[in-house]
Design a protein around this motif. Structure first.
Motif, PDB file in Angstrom:
ATOM      1  N   THR A 131       0.828  -1.200   0.000  1.00  0.00           N
ATOM      2  CA  THR A 131       0.000   0.000   0.000  1.00  0.00           C
ATOM      3  C   THR A 131       0.859   1.246   0.000  1.00  0.00           C
ATOM      4  OG1 THR A 131      -0.143   0.015   2.419  1.00  0.00           O
ATOM      5  CG2 THR A 131      -1.878  -1.169   1.224  1.00  0.00           C
ATOM      6  N   MET A 132       0.256   2.359  -0.411  1.00  0.00           N
ATOM      7  CA  MET A 132       0.942   3.647  -0.433  1.00  0.00           C
ATOM      8  C   MET A 132      -0.114   4.739  -0.412  1.00  0.00           C
ATOM      9  SD  MET A 132       3.805   5.121  -3.134  1.00  0.00           S
ATOM     10  CE  MET A 132       2.760   4.949  -4.577  1.00  0.00           C
ATOM     11  N   VAL A 133       0.197   5.866   0.176  1.00  0.00           N
ATOM     12  CA  VAL A 133      -0.718   7.005   0.197  1.00  0.00           C
ATOM     13  C   VAL A 133      -0.300   7.980  -0.903  1.00  0.00           C
ATOM     14  CG1 VAL A 133      -1.599   8.955   1.525  1.00  0.00           C
ATOM     15  CG2 VAL A 133      -1.186   6.764   2.653  1.00  0.00           C
ATOM     16  N   ILE A 134      -1.242   8.294  -1.800  1.00  0.00           N
ATOM     17  CA  ILE A 134      -1.011   9.262  -2.872  1.00  0.00           C
ATOM     18  C   ILE A 134      -2.047  10.366  -2.723  1.00  0.00           C
ATOM     19  CG2 ILE A 134      -0.976   9.679  -5.355  1.00  0.00           C
ATOM     20  CD1 ILE A 134      -0.136   6.813  -5.793  1.00  0.00           C
ATOM     21  N   ALA A 135      -1.582  11.574  -2.418  1.00  0.00           N
ATOM     22  CA  ALA A 135      -2.465  12.735  -2.283  1.00  0.00           C
ATOM     23  C   ALA A 135      -3.629  12.454  -1.323  1.00  0.00           C
ATOM     24  CB  ALA A 135      -2.996  13.160  -3.644  1.00  0.00           C
ATOM     25  N   ASN A 136      -3.313  11.861  -0.182  1.00  0.00           N
ATOM     26  CA  ASN A 136      -4.292  11.542   0.866  1.00  0.00           C
ATOM     27  C   ASN A 136      -5.226  10.391   0.519  1.00  0.00           C
ATOM     28  OD1 ASN A 136      -3.176  13.526   2.409  1.00  0.00           O
ATOM     29  ND2 ASN A 136      -5.040  14.745   2.654  1.00  0.00           N
ATOM     30  N   PHE A 137      -5.013   9.736  -0.600  1.00  0.00           N
ATOM     31  CA  PHE A 137      -5.784   8.555  -0.961  1.00  0.00           C
ATOM     32  C   PHE A 137      -4.992   7.303  -0.584  1.00  0.00           C
ATOM     33  CE2 PHE A 137      -7.488  11.711  -3.922  1.00  0.00           C
ATOM     34  CZ  PHE A 137      -8.843  11.490  -3.825  1.00  0.00           C
ATOM     35  N   ASN A 138      -5.629   6.370   0.074  1.00  0.00           N
ATOM     36  CA  ASN A 138      -5.009   5.090   0.380  1.00  0.00           C
ATOM     37  C   ASN A 138      -5.027   4.230  -0.874  1.00  0.00           C
ATOM     38  OD1 ASN A 138      -4.522   5.507   3.234  1.00  0.00           O
ATOM     39  ND2 ASN A 138      -6.742   5.400   3.491  1.00  0.00           N
ATOM     40  N   CYS A 139      -3.856   3.863  -1.344  1.00  0.00           N
ATOM     41  CA  CYS A 139      -3.737   3.114  -2.600  1.00  0.00           C
ATOM     42  C   CYS A 139      -3.140   1.730  -2.353  1.00  0.00           C
ATOM     43  CB  CYS A 139      -2.870   3.867  -3.599  1.00  0.00           C
ATOM     44  SG  CYS A 139      -3.529   5.480  -4.078  1.00  0.00           S
ATOM     45  N   GLN A 140      -3.451   0.834  -3.265  1.00  0.00           N
ATOM     46  CA  GLN A 140      -2.927  -0.523  -3.212  1.00  0.00           C
ATOM     47  C   GLN A 140      -2.286  -0.850  -4.559  1.00  0.00           C
ATOM     48  OE1 GLN A 140      -5.783  -3.360  -1.767  1.00  0.00           O
ATOM     49  NE2 GLN A 140      -4.393  -5.100  -1.897  1.00  0.00           N
ATOM     50  N   LYS A 141      -1.290  -1.713  -4.516  1.00  0.00           N
ATOM     51  CA  LYS A 141      -0.531  -2.033  -5.723  1.00  0.00           C
ATOM     52  C   LYS A 141      -1.148  -3.214  -6.469  1.00  0.00           C
ATOM     53  CE  LYS A 141       4.246  -2.779  -7.275  1.00  0.00           C
ATOM     54  NZ  LYS A 141       5.649  -2.992  -6.855  1.00  0.00           N
ATOM     55  N   ALA A 142      -1.044  -3.171  -7.782  1.00  0.00           N
ATOM     56  CA  ALA A 142      -1.488  -4.270  -8.635  1.00  0.00           C
ATOM     57  C   ALA A 142      -0.559  -4.347  -9.840  1.00  0.00           C
ATOM     58  CB  ALA A 142      -2.930  -4.069  -9.084  1.00  0.00           C
ATOM     59  N   GLU A 143      -0.427  -5.542 -10.393  1.00  0.00           N
ATOM     60  CA  GLU A 143       0.443  -5.744 -11.545  1.00  0.00           C
ATOM     61  C   GLU A 143      -0.323  -6.427 -12.668  1.00  0.00           C
ATOM     62  OE1 GLU A 143       4.748  -6.248  -9.227  1.00  0.00           O
ATOM     63  OE2 GLU A 143       3.678  -8.042  -9.936  1.00  0.00           O
ATOM     64  N   VAL A 144       0.103  -6.136 -13.908  1.00  0.00           N
ATOM     65  CA  VAL A 144      -0.557  -6.722 -15.072  1.00  0.00           C
ATOM     66  C   VAL A 144       0.414  -6.695 -16.250  1.00  0.00           C
ATOM     67  CG1 VAL A 144      -1.519  -4.581 -16.037  1.00  0.00           C
ATOM     68  CG2 VAL A 144      -2.773  -6.754 -16.321  1.00  0.00           C
ATOM     69  N   GLU A 145       0.167  -7.568 -17.213  1.00  0.00           N
ATOM     70  CA  GLU A 145       0.934  -7.564 -18.459  1.00  0.00           C
ATOM     71  C   GLU A 145       0.023  -7.066 -19.567  1.00  0.00           C
ATOM     72  OE1 GLU A 145       2.420  -8.468 -22.279  1.00  0.00           O
ATOM     73  OE2 GLU A 145       0.646  -9.473 -21.468  1.00  0.00           O
ATOM     74  N   TYR A 146       0.518  -6.104 -20.321  1.00  0.00           N
ATOM     75  CA  TYR A 146      -0.225  -5.624 -21.494  1.00  0.00           C
ATOM     76  C   TYR A 146       0.753  -5.082 -22.527  1.00  0.00           C
ATOM     77  CZ  TYR A 146      -2.946  -2.898 -24.733  1.00  0.00           C
ATOM     78  OH  TYR A 146      -3.494  -2.412 -25.908  1.00  0.00           O
ATOM     79  N   GLY A 147       0.495  -5.431 -23.776  1.00  0.00           N
ATOM     80  CA  GLY A 147       1.277  -4.887 -24.874  1.00  0.00           C
ATOM     81  C   GLY A 147       2.736  -5.283 -24.872  1.00  0.00           C
TER      82      GLY A 147
END
Length: 277
Positions: A131-147
């Motif tokens: 997790t990480m806080v970006i501009a007071n928003f609690n965020c969670q990490k995700a990964e994906v493959e594209y292109g």
């Protein structure tokens, strides 16, 4: 300081978001800054571009701010401001989440014919505990493959809209930041606000083509950028420096165009990259 100012817009919007979560989330205009490396060899060469993601009733359009302004003019008066001749610049993408339809829009650099590629790639996200806080928003990490690239995203459930820049979607919250593992493409949300006029300014996306047809258009453009004009009996002119016009030097301008295409040949869909011949 610029990054702080950008995230300040997000903090201001948070107050409005808390007041009207459902309406704002589904009827939003989100600004993203893209930091990218156009040249696959010169990794120290970095450019920035501003994009808008407009969301309305389960449909969204991602495009440059310039294209958004041009689309609005087309809807209002019938013509816009023109298109960029770099095919990797626009990154115009339309999502219909309710119908599971995704389209990459493309305008031929010279003929201005409009095309779209239907994107059927499934985004198979892996949500991680980080997790990480970006501009007071609690965020969670995700990964994906594209292109042909591996991407890491930070999304927030505090904005419950399954959206993000370009083709990215499908997470339980808005993507505020996403980048590939080479940092060739880094998208960061800079502002979120209510969509003005409840209007997407949609335009005709043209004819559906395949990736093979798309690359053929690019190769033909590389081979002879002004072939379309010549075939139509049109002259391409430039300012002669005295208030009039003069026909361009086709050989010199063709070389310039080819150099531009080679120097900017780092498409976001790396698995469909055209090696110009």
């Amino acid at each position: 300081m610029k990054r702080k100012r950008n995230y300040f817009h997000l903090i201001l919007w948070l107050m409005f978001f808390c007041y009207s979560v459902n309406g704002a989330a589904q009827n939003s205009s989100i600004s993203y800054e893209l930091i990218y490396k156009p040249n696959p060899v010169q990794k120290d060469k970095i450019k920035k571009q501003q994009y808008k993601l407009d969301i309305l009733h389960g449909k969204s359009i991602f495009r440059t701010e310039t294209r958004r302004e041009s689309d609005s003019l087309i809807k209002k008066i019938g013509f816009g401001t023109g298109y960029n001749t770099n095919p990797n610049y626009e990154m115009y993408f339309v999502k219909e989440l309710n119908n599971n339809v995704f389209k990459k829009h493309f305008v031929s650099p010279m003929s201005r014919d409009k095309f779209f590629i239907k994107i059927d790639d499934q985004l198979k996200w892996k949500i991680l505990p980080e997790t990480m806080v970006i501009a007071n928003f609690n965020c969670q990490k995700a990964e994906v493959e594209y292109g042909g690239r591996n991407w890491s995203a930070w999304f927030t459930k505090e904005i419950p809209v399954s959206e993000g820049p370009y083709c990215f979607h499908g997470l339980p919250g808005l993507i505020l930041q996403i980048q590939d593992d080479q940092e060739d493409y880094v998208f960061k949300a800079t502002e979120i606000k209510k969509l003005a006029n409840n209007f997407l300014y949609e335009i005709d996306l043209g004819k559906q083509i395949t990736w093979i047809q798309f690359n053929k258009i690019l190769q033909d453009y590389f081979d002879s950028p002004y072939n379309f004009a010549k075939a139509k009996g049109m002259k391409v002119v430039k300012d002669n420096g005295s208030g009039g016009t003069m026909e361009i030097d086709y050989r010199a301008r063709t070389k310039e165009t080819q150099e531009m295409l080679l120097e900017n040949n780092n498409p976001i869909e790396l698995n469909h990259k055209l090696e110009y011949k």
